[in-house]
Design an enzyme around this catalytic site. Structure first.
Site, short mmCIF file in Angstrom:
data_model
loop_
_atom_site.label_atom_id
_atom_site.label_comp_id
_atom_site.label_asym_id
_atom_site.label_seq_id
_atom_site.Cartn_x
_atom_site.Cartn_y
_atom_site.Cartn_z
N CYS A 53 6.15 -7.30 6.47
CA CYS A 53 6.07 -8.31 7.54
C CYS A 53 5.61 -9.65 6.99
O CYS A 53 6.20 -10.69 7.29
CB CYS A 53 5.15 -7.84 8.67
SG CYS A 53 5.93 -6.55 9.67
N ARG A 110 0.84 -1.21 0.00
CA ARG A 110 0.00 0.00 0.00
C ARG A 110 0.88 1.26 0.00
O ARG A 110 0.50 2.29 -0.54
CB ARG A 110 -0.90 -0.03 1.24
CG ARG A 110 -1.94 1.06 1.31
CD ARG A 110 -2.83 0.89 2.54
NE ARG A 110 -2.11 0.86 3.81
CZ ARG A 110 -1.63 1.93 4.42
NH1 ARG A 110 -1.79 3.13 3.93
NH2 ARG A 110 -0.97 1.81 5.57
N HIS A 132 2.92 -9.70 15.55
CA HIS A 132 2.72 -8.27 15.35
C HIS A 132 2.40 -7.61 16.68
O HIS A 132 1.67 -8.18 17.50
CB HIS A 132 1.56 -8.01 14.38
CG HIS A 132 1.98 -7.75 12.98
ND1 HIS A 132 1.50 -8.46 11.90
CD2 HIS A 132 2.84 -6.82 12.45
CE1 HIS A 132 2.05 -7.99 10.77
NE2 HIS A 132 2.85 -7.00 11.08
N1 PCA Z 1 5.63 -3.61 10.15
C1 PCA Z 1 5.37 -3.65 8.72
C2 PCA Z 1 6.71 -3.84 8.09
C3 PCA Z 1 7.72 -3.56 9.15
C4 PCA Z 1 6.96 -3.53 10.41
O1 PCA Z 1 7.43 -3.42 11.55
C5 PCA Z 1 4.32 -4.69 8.33
O2 PCA Z 1 3.44 -5.02 9.17
O3 PCA Z 1 4.34 -5.18 7.22
#
Ligand code: PCA
Length: 216
Positions: A144, A91, A168
């Protein structure tokens, strides 16, 4: 002596910190449950390069357990990712300016891989310890998920790696101040959470059969 690799990302999208790296760096050279040595590394927030760095580390360190951590701004709790999908659909541009749309991560790879962490048992342990947590059914389609897929593709072919997955985490409180209304979690609580994630990944042989489904 078993080895654990724990990774976090550099900041991206105009943030000055990334909570993933802030919490991961607290685990430098730590021992978990007496004999598991933690190795930490920061990954670039870049398609391609992130997995090049990761796979080099996996070959060097030969860890039994690998957990990659990333920021999910706006999420309300610690999210145990269930599935990595074989697609990049950015995005926003990554930190090198790349913005792949609908590209396979590994063209000859399967559509998806499941996490091999005991994600249900981890969610239960976190909640039992007063830390909000849930299973997440998608890690998105940005860097990620790209790293999660790269990790699971590597782990799938490795007899060394016993468990691998992606977590996450929300914004830190100081980041959330710049995003009014967004949830956040204090660094101390994230540290306690990550410690529990690691301990449960070591001790829980079979995952628990607990509901964590969604209707949408
Ligand atoms: N979050 C992003 C990429 C790096 C990060 O810490 C993601 O959720 O894709």
């Amino acid at each position: 002596m078993p080895h654990i690799l724990l990774t976090g990302f550099e900041p991206f999208n105009n943030e000055i910190t990334n909570p993933a790296w802030e919490v991961v760096k607290l685990f430098k050279d730590k021992k978990i449950l007496a004999n598991h040595t933690v190795h930490i590394a920061q990954l670039p927030c870049e398609f391609g390069q992130s997995n090049t760095v990761l796979t080099t580390l996996l070959a060097q360190i030969q860890p039994e357990i690998v957990i990659c951590v990333g920021q999910a701004g706006g999420r309300v709790d610690i999210s145990l990712e269930r599935i990595a999908i074989n697609i990049d659909d950015a995005r926003i541009p990554d930190n090198a300016g790349a913005q792949p749309i609908d590209q396979s991560i590994v063209p000859e790879g399967p559509a998806a891989y499941f996490s091999t962490l005991p994600i249900k048992a981890i969610v239960k342990n976190l909640r039992d310890n007063g830390i909000p947590a849930s299973v997440s059914q998608t890690a998105g389609t940005y860097v990620c998920n790209h790293v999660f897929y790269g990790l699971m593709h590597y782990a799938n072919k490795s007899s060394q790696i016993l468990r691998a997955g992606f977590v996450h985490i929300p914004y830190l409180p100081n980041q959330a101040c710049a995003h009014p209304g967004a949830a956040s979690m204090a660094l101390e609580q994230m540290k306690k959470a990550l410690n529990l994630v690691l301990e449960t990944s070591i001790t829980q042989v079979n995952d628990l059969k607990l509901g964590a489904g969604t209707t949408h």
